[in-house]
Design a protein around this motif. Structure first.
Motif, mmCIF file in Angstrom:
data_model
loop_
_atom_site.group_PDB
_atom_site.id
_atom_site.type_symbol
_atom_site.label_atom_id
_atom_site.label_comp_id
_atom_site.label_asym_id
_atom_site.label_seq_id
_atom_site.Cartn_x
_atom_site.Cartn_y
_atom_site.Cartn_z
ATOM 1 N N MET A 272 0.729 -1.308 0.058
ATOM 2 C CA MET A 272 -0.059 0.069 -0.033
ATOM 3 C C MET A 272 0.883 1.202 0.084
ATOM 4 N N GLU A 273 1.982 1.212 0.678
ATOM 5 C CA GLU A 273 2.736 2.290 0.886
ATOM 6 C C GLU A 273 3.678 2.683 -0.523
ATOM 7 N N ALA A 274 3.905 1.632 -1.405
ATOM 8 C CA ALA A 274 4.691 1.505 -2.738
ATOM 9 C C ALA A 274 3.388 2.278 -3.604
ATOM 10 N N GLY A 275 2.238 1.452 -3.504
ATOM 11 C CA GLY A 275 1.089 2.191 -4.169
ATOM 12 C C GLY A 275 0.689 3.502 -4.103
ATOM 13 N N PHE A 276 0.892 4.121 -2.862
ATOM 14 C CA PHE A 276 0.507 5.459 -2.460
ATOM 15 C C PHE A 276 1.532 6.376 -3.203
ATOM 16 N N ILE A 277 2.830 5.936 -3.343
ATOM 17 C CA ILE A 277 3.599 6.588 -3.878
ATOM 18 C C ILE A 277 3.481 6.764 -5.216
ATOM 19 N N GLY A 278 3.162 5.801 -6.021
ATOM 20 C CA GLY A 278 2.786 5.723 -7.590
ATOM 21 C C GLY A 278 1.541 6.364 -7.794
ATOM 22 N N LEU A 279 0.581 6.298 -6.927
ATOM 23 C CA LEU A 279 -0.694 7.211 -7.068
ATOM 24 C C LEU A 279 -0.562 8.733 -7.051
ATOM 25 N N ILE A 280 0.321 9.030 -5.869
ATOM 26 C CA ILE A 280 0.466 10.484 -5.728
ATOM 27 C C ILE A 280 1.430 10.998 -7.010
ATOM 28 N N GLY A 281 2.575 10.442 -7.206
ATOM 29 C CA GLY A 281 3.296 10.444 -8.511
ATOM 30 C C GLY A 281 2.483 10.485 -9.669
ATOM 31 N N GLY A 282 1.620 9.745 -9.611
ATOM 32 C CA GLY A 282 1.023 9.572 -11.147
ATOM 33 C C GLY A 282 0.052 10.779 -11.165
ATOM 34 N N ILE A 283 -0.962 11.232 -10.205
ATOM 35 C CA ILE A 283 -1.686 12.307 -10.313
ATOM 36 C C ILE A 283 -0.857 13.525 -10.509
ATOM 37 N N ALA A 284 0.053 13.539 -9.922
ATOM 38 C CA ALA A 284 0.887 14.814 -9.873
ATOM 39 C C ALA A 284 1.431 14.962 -11.242
ATOM 40 N N GLY A 285 1.867 13.863 -11.613
ATOM 41 C CA GLY A 285 2.662 13.897 -13.304
ATOM 42 C C GLY A 285 1.561 14.027 -14.177
ATOM 43 N N ALA A 286 0.362 13.500 -14.075
ATOM 44 C CA ALA A 286 -0.479 13.996 -15.018
ATOM 45 C C ALA A 286 -0.815 15.385 -15.164
ATOM 46 N N ALA A 287 -1.122 15.906 -14.110
ATOM 47 C CA ALA A 287 -1.504 17.538 -13.948
ATOM 48 C C ALA A 287 -0.588 18.106 -14.603
ATOM 49 N N ILE A 288 0.840 17.935 -14.407
ATOM 50 C CA ILE A 288 2.083 18.592 -14.833
ATOM 51 C C ILE A 288 2.343 18.380 -16.280
ATOM 52 N N SER A 289 1.814 17.120 -16.935
ATOM 53 C CA SER A 289 1.838 17.081 -18.073
ATOM 54 C C SER A 289 1.034 18.017 -18.997
ATOM 55 N N TYR A 290 -0.202 18.246 -18.296
ATOM 56 C CA TYR A 290 -1.190 18.989 -19.264
ATOM 57 C C TYR A 290 -0.628 20.205 -19.289
ATOM 58 N N ILE A 291 0.102 20.863 -18.134
ATOM 59 C CA ILE A 291 0.566 22.234 -18.085
ATOM 60 C C ILE A 291 1.621 22.326 -19.075
#
Length: 462
Positions: A363-382
């Motif tokens: 779950m810890e590893a998955g949370f790191i992936g989730l947070i990074g994925g959401i932030a990465g997708a948002a920054i990608s739009y920018i």
């Protein structure tokens, strides 16, 4: 152990080493941005290619020609084509054979047209075929016709002096460029109004055979609408007239009463598919019936393959960054397990299931992936927005108010504006899910390692 307890422990452990967690998440963000940005550029290239092809004509259209005596272009052939899965409509095209004609309009036949491209389409199928009206309505009665978008410019005003009795629209559409040394096409040119608007006009059609110029045959026709120019559907959409095939057959019989064929045949048949993806399949089915075909698929498919290969190449480059981020997650989780060996031993001593311990670390590893994925997708739009703004350079000096400013920003991201980078929702969702999967995959080995730690040795360890 309850799920809420595992989530609580997971978040506490992530907050405990904030710097390390932040750096690991940052690695996922960089990897996610890399793969999304690379793929978005590939999608933008494919979109630009499809827009360029669309300007060349309808991509869902197949032109069918006769393949011999056993593959005639008649009504039976149209029925066969329309029964093929994926076909929206099949429409026959015919022309006047060995007949000359002149058209006149206006009071006392003031306006004359010595030439026009006349074709006939199957009646009742013009709308499904995709003919787009500039004004007016589709024909419903016999000898009601459609005029091409620029057919009116071929009218000659007999009351004007020679040399100025016609409007040369090409002189407005092409302008001389002194730097290039030749005329260039101006797609935004403003044309003057023609001498007569053909929509709603009744015209007189005088016909004659090339063998007997003296004998004339007359037929009244009415223009019910003006069709938008589309060379892919026929040149008549530009400077001609579109009749019903049955009307052309009647005109042919009028001039050649004894030589008319009993069976109605077409010069060619247009087959329109329901979707671009069906073109190749339908075209192959038509060829199996013995007919020859032509479509934009022979151009589109190689270009699509090339665009797909570029997408895979760009995606592979981005995936390398995400793989590096996966190594960072693995390293973080191994270090976390080393620091929490005693804690793991206590959990085992208290009777926690091995599955709960494994799930906590996953779950810890998955949370790191989730947070990074959401932030990465948002920054990608920018990042995508910045790339499109730089490439398109919209004029913000004329923008007034927040509403127009926002609309201008949105407009550079729309597919129809041919942006360099396009980030569809599915790509952002894929990036987030892929980041979570990478996180879980990277955390599997450390989690499995934590499960196999001896409880007794773990408790003894300082």
């Amino acid at each position: 152990m309850k799920l809420s307890d595992m989530i609580k422990i997971c978040l506490q452990n992530l907050r405990r080493r904030k710097s390390r967690t932040l750096l690991t998440v940052l690695g996922v963000i960089v990897g996610c941005c890399a793969i999304v940005t690379m793929l978005s550029i590939g999608i933008g290239m494919q979109n630009s290619m499809e827009l360029a092809l669309a300007e060349m004509g309808d991509l869902t259209l197949i032109q069918v020609y006769s393949g011999g005596q056993n593959a005639k272009l008649n009504d039976e052939a149209i029925r066969k084509f329309e029964n093929i899965p994926g076909v929206e409509v099949a429409i026959g095209k015919a022309s006047l054979d060995n007949i000359g004609y002149e058209l006149t309009a206006g009071e006392r036949d003031r306006y004359q047209m010595n030439w026009a491209n006349i074709v006939g389409f199957s009646k009742g199928s013009m709308e499904k075929f995709g003919l787009e009206l500039v004004e007016g309505t589709f024909p419903r009665e016999p000898f009601e016709v459609l005029a091409g978008e620029f057919a009116a410019y071929n009218l000659m005003d007999t009351q004007r002096p020679d040399g100025s009795n016609m409007i040369d629209r090409w002189s407005f559409m092409y302008t001389y460029d002194p730097e290039l040394g030749y005329d260039t096409y101006n797609e935004n040119a403003e044309l003057p109004d023609p001498y007569l608007n053909l929509c709603g006009q009744e015209m007189t059609m005088q016909m004659y055979s090339y063998e007997d110029y003296e004998k004339k045959y007359e037929q009244k026709i009415k223009v019910t609408g003006v069709v938008k120019q589309d060379y892919n559907k026929d040149y008549a959409t530009s400077e001609g007239f579109i009749f019903a095939v049955t009307d052309l057959q009647a005109l042919q019989k009028m001039v050649f009463p004894t030589g008319n064929k009993k069976e109605l045949t077409y010069n060619q048949i247009y087959v329109k598919t329901v979707d671009i993806s069906k073109v190749e399949e339908v075209e192959n089915d038509i060829k199996k019936l013995g007919y020859s075909t032509s479509s934009m698929e022979s151009i589109r498919k190689p270009m699509q393959e090339e665009a797909r290969q570029r997408q895979m190449m760009f995606g592979g480059l981005g995936a390398v960054s995400l793989f590096v981020a996966a190594l960072g997650i693995t390293n973080t989780m191994i270090m976390s397990i080393s620091e929490r060996t005693r804690e793991i031993g206590v959990m085992k001593a208290l009777g926690c299931y091995l599955g709960n311990i494994r799930a906590t670390f996953l779950m810890e590893a998955g949370f790191i992936g989730l947070i990074g994925g959401i932030a990465g997708a948002a920054i990608s739009y920018i990042i995508s927005l910045v790339i499109n703004l730089v490439s398109q350079k919209p004029d913000f000096s004329i923008v007034e108010g927040f509403g127009q400013w926002w609309q201008t920003l949105i407009s550079v991201m729309l597919p129809e504006s041919s942006p360099v980078s396009i980030v569809p929702l599915w790509l952002a969702g894929f990036a987030i899910v892929f980041s979570i999967v990478i996180g879980l995959g990277s955390g599997f080995y450390p989690a499995n390692k934590a499960v196999h730690i001896s409880a007794l040795e773990a408790i003894k360890r300082e």
